[in-house]
Design a protein around this motif. Structure first.
Motif, mmCIF file in Angstrom:
data_model
loop_
_atom_site.group_PDB
_atom_site.id
_atom_site.type_symbol
_atom_site.label_atom_id
_atom_site.label_comp_id
_atom_site.label_asym_id
_atom_site.label_seq_id
_atom_site.Cartn_x
_atom_site.Cartn_y
_atom_site.Cartn_z
ATOM 1 N N THR A 177 0.819 -1.209 0.000
ATOM 2 C CA THR A 177 0.000 0.000 0.000
ATOM 3 C C THR A 177 0.853 1.258 0.000
ATOM 4 O OG1 THR A 177 -0.159 -0.384 2.369
ATOM 5 C CG2 THR A 177 -2.089 -0.939 1.034
ATOM 6 N N THR A 178 2.093 1.155 0.478
ATOM 7 C CA THR A 178 2.943 2.350 0.481
ATOM 8 C C THR A 178 4.258 2.052 -0.216
ATOM 9 O OG1 THR A 178 4.029 1.721 2.520
ATOM 10 C CG2 THR A 178 2.055 3.077 2.725
ATOM 11 N N LEU A 179 4.926 3.143 -0.594
ATOM 12 C CA LEU A 179 6.223 2.989 -1.251
ATOM 13 C C LEU A 179 7.240 2.357 -0.310
ATOM 14 C CD1 LEU A 179 7.609 3.596 -3.952
ATOM 15 C CD2 LEU A 179 8.429 5.718 -2.973
ATOM 16 N N GLU A 180 7.070 2.622 0.981
ATOM 17 C CA GLU A 180 8.005 2.037 1.949
ATOM 18 C C GLU A 180 7.927 0.522 1.936
ATOM 19 O OE1 GLU A 180 7.808 5.652 5.124
ATOM 20 O OE2 GLU A 180 6.107 4.635 4.191
ATOM 21 N N GLU A 181 6.697 0.004 1.839
ATOM 22 C CA GLU A 181 6.545 -1.456 1.770
ATOM 23 C C GLU A 181 7.195 -1.996 0.513
ATOM 24 O OE1 GLU A 181 2.544 -2.916 2.193
ATOM 25 O OE2 GLU A 181 2.120 -1.404 3.714
ATOM 26 N N VAL A 182 7.002 -1.275 -0.580
ATOM 27 C CA VAL A 182 7.606 -1.691 -1.852
ATOM 28 C C VAL A 182 9.114 -1.756 -1.705
ATOM 29 C CG1 VAL A 182 8.003 -1.013 -4.238
ATOM 30 C CG2 VAL A 182 5.747 -0.728 -3.243
ATOM 31 N N ALA A 183 9.686 -0.707 -1.125
ATOM 32 C CA ALA A 183 11.142 -0.646 -0.970
ATOM 33 C C ALA A 183 11.630 -1.799 -0.114
ATOM 34 C CB ALA A 183 11.537 0.691 -0.328
ATOM 35 N N ASP A 184 10.882 -2.051 0.941
ATOM 36 C CA ASP A 184 11.254 -3.114 1.864
ATOM 37 C C ASP A 184 11.287 -4.475 1.170
ATOM 38 O OD1 ASP A 184 10.189 -4.622 4.769
ATOM 39 O OD2 ASP A 184 11.861 -3.187 4.658
ATOM 40 N N ILE A 185 10.203 -4.781 0.453
ATOM 41 C CA ILE A 185 10.127 -6.084 -0.218
ATOM 42 C C ILE A 185 11.163 -6.169 -1.327
ATOM 43 C CG2 ILE A 185 8.660 -7.512 -1.677
ATOM 44 C CD1 ILE A 185 6.352 -6.712 0.088
ATOM 45 N N LEU A 186 11.366 -5.051 -2.036
ATOM 46 C CA LEU A 186 12.352 -5.021 -3.107
ATOM 47 C C LEU A 186 13.726 -5.425 -2.585
ATOM 48 C CD1 LEU A 186 12.880 -4.124 -6.068
ATOM 49 C CD2 LEU A 186 13.275 -1.843 -5.206
ATOM 50 N N CYS A 187 14.105 -4.818 -1.462
ATOM 51 C CA CYS A 187 15.443 -5.072 -0.946
ATOM 52 C C CYS A 187 15.550 -6.406 -0.237
ATOM 53 C CB CYS A 187 15.863 -3.974 0.026
ATOM 54 S SG CYS A 187 16.103 -2.430 -0.800
ATOM 55 N N LYS A 188 14.631 -6.627 0.712
ATOM 56 C CA LYS A 188 14.809 -7.793 1.574
ATOM 57 C C LYS A 188 14.463 -9.091 0.873
ATOM 58 C CE LYS A 188 14.776 -5.485 5.923
ATOM 59 N NZ LYS A 188 13.776 -4.416 6.095
ATOM 60 N N GLN A 189 13.591 -9.046 -0.120
ATOM 61 C CA GLN A 189 13.234 -10.295 -0.779
ATOM 62 C C GLN A 189 13.676 -10.348 -2.234
ATOM 63 O OE1 GLN A 189 9.609 -12.115 0.254
ATOM 64 N NE2 GLN A 189 9.177 -10.672 1.895
ATOM 65 N N GLY A 190 13.400 -9.282 -2.965
ATOM 66 C CA GLY A 190 13.746 -9.292 -4.385
ATOM 67 C C GLY A 190 15.234 -9.423 -4.626
ATOM 68 N N PHE A 191 15.986 -8.450 -4.110
ATOM 69 C CA PHE A 191 17.437 -8.478 -4.314
ATOM 70 C C PHE A 191 18.052 -9.725 -3.699
ATOM 71 C CE2 PHE A 191 19.453 -4.841 -6.292
ATOM 72 C CZ PHE A 191 18.393 -3.965 -6.446
ATOM 73 N N LYS A 192 17.533 -10.088 -2.520
ATOM 74 C CA LYS A 192 18.079 -11.241 -1.817
ATOM 75 C C LYS A 192 17.925 -12.494 -2.661
ATOM 76 C CE LYS A 192 19.825 -12.986 1.827
ATOM 77 N NZ LYS A 192 19.374 -14.096 2.506
ATOM 78 N N MET A 193 16.757 -12.615 -3.293
ATOM 79 C CA MET A 193 16.462 -13.838 -4.043
ATOM 80 C C MET A 193 17.327 -13.952 -5.293
ATOM 81 S SD MET A 193 12.849 -14.778 -5.625
ATOM 82 C CE MET A 193 12.178 -16.277 -5.126
ATOM 83 N N PHE A 194 17.519 -12.843 -5.994
ATOM 84 C CA PHE A 194 18.168 -12.948 -7.289
ATOM 85 C C PHE A 194 19.646 -12.612 -7.275
ATOM 86 C CE2 PHE A 194 14.541 -14.177 -9.494
ATOM 87 C CZ PHE A 194 13.468 -13.439 -9.075
ATOM 88 N N LEU A 195 20.071 -11.686 -6.423
ATOM 89 C CA LEU A 195 21.480 -11.337 -6.408
ATOM 90 C C LEU A 195 22.170 -11.753 -5.126
ATOM 91 C CD1 LEU A 195 21.576 -7.807 -8.066
ATOM 92 C CD2 LEU A 195 22.455 -9.928 -8.986
ATOM 93 N N GLY A 196 21.383 -12.189 -4.148
ATOM 94 C CA GLY A 196 21.979 -12.627 -2.891
ATOM 95 C C GLY A 196 22.483 -11.507 -2.016
ATOM 96 N N ILE A 197 22.088 -10.274 -2.310
ATOM 97 C CA ILE A 197 22.499 -9.136 -1.466
ATOM 98 C C ILE A 197 21.261 -8.433 -0.939
ATOM 99 C CG2 ILE A 197 24.710 -8.679 -2.585
ATOM 100 C CD1 ILE A 197 23.284 -6.523 -4.233
#
Lengths: 181, 139
Positions: free
Chosen positions: A69-89
């Protein structure tokens, strides 16, 4: 594609192979286009094409992710799950503007840029990891968010940190994916 | 104390030669050049008694002022280290120096913008080598 060694998961490749492949691709692009600005654009476009496909893979593998619902949530998921899953960082999220519509992603260790040193002729113009900006833009566009994504600093260029600035533009309503216009 | 470190390609062209500024650069070049012959000879005869993987060649030939050590990688990149007899390197130390130069070379080669065969201008590699040469002076 099966591999003889049982210990290696056949769907994963070594990160060195990935870095070397990406490096050769950027070097080849530079040779072909000769203009670092043009290469930046190409990397962004390639990233965009990757992003629009990657988002489905990501959402399929993370059923716990719900609508943001907010950009903060988007940022959070992007970093903690997205980047983690594909780049491992896991990049850090910093520098929110007062209106909470813009933030920075700071990457401490960039797996794409291992062993890389930029040649002097594109030291000031090439954003080596620009593909990441494209991926973010493409992925978020498929979930109806229009964002502007660009690099503001890169350790390869001599800046203090590798930093991507992401700015929220608008929510997309009922629009066709960009490639199908 | 290492007075010169040199890296040569498989066809013996120099990729990088650095010597201690106190020493005569030209003489170092000459010594490196002459040591190529010795390396080739060792390589051709050593195929029978295959040394473990990265062929550390040890001391190449005796000289009144210097000791010259050689090392060759599987891709026939040769590394030559010259050091003065006033402070000789032990065998283990020499191997360490070579393995550090070799790792520096590997990182260099992984850089997508470096083509193997170009002369080496990369700052991290130069730093590794200068610190190795200077480090010997302290040790």
């Amino acid at each position: 594609m099966s591999r003889g060694r049982g210990a290696v998961d056949p769907k994963r490749v070594s990160s060195e192979l990935f870095s070397l492949t990406y490096g050769c691709m950027v070097a080849q692009l530079l040779k072909d286009f000769e203009n670092p600005e043009e290469v930046n654009k190409q990397l962004e476009t390639m990233g965009y094409n990757i992003g629009v496909r990657l988002i489905d893979d990501f959402l399929a593998h993370t059923p716990s992710v719900t609508r943001c619902t907010t950009l903060e949530e988007v940022a959070d998921i992007l970093c903690k799950q997205g980047f983690k899953m594909f780049l491992g960082i896991v990049p850090e999220i910093k520098n929110w503007t007062a209106a909470k519509d813009e933030f920075s992603l700071v990457i401490t260790e960039n797996p794409l840029a291992e062993y890389v040193e930029l040649p002097p002729n594109c030291q000031d113009t090439l954003w080596y990891s620009n593909i990441i900006c494209g991926v973010i833009r493409g992925a978020l566009e498929m979930v109806q968010m229009d964002v502007k994504c660009s690099f503001v600093g890169d350790t390869l260029r001599g800046n203090d940190s590798t930093e991507i600035r992401i700015k929220f533009v608008k929510i997309l309503e009922d629009s066709l994916p960009a490639g199908e216009d | 104390m290492a007075v010169c470190i040199a890296v040569l390609t498989k066809d013996n062209s120099p990729l990088y030669i650095a010597s201690d500024p106190a020493e005569d650069g030209l003489k170092m070049h000459f010594l490196v050049h002459t040591s190529i012959d010795v390396i080739e000879e060792k390589l051709n005869s050593a195929t029978a008694a295959n040394d473990p993987r990265d062929l550390y060649l040890g001391q190449l030939y005796p000289n009144e002022d210097y000791r010259i050590y050689g090392y060759v990688t599987n891709t026939k990149i040769k590394i030559v280290v010259i050091e003065s007899i006033t402070n000789p390197l032990k065998d283990g130390d020499a191997r360490q120096v070579f393995s550090k130069v070799h790792s520096g070379y590997i990182s260099l080669v992984c850089n997508p913008f470096y083509s193997p065969g170009d002369t080496i201008t990369s700052q991290p590699f130069l730093n590794t080598v200068t610190s190795l040469m200077r480090g010997k002076a302290i040790a």
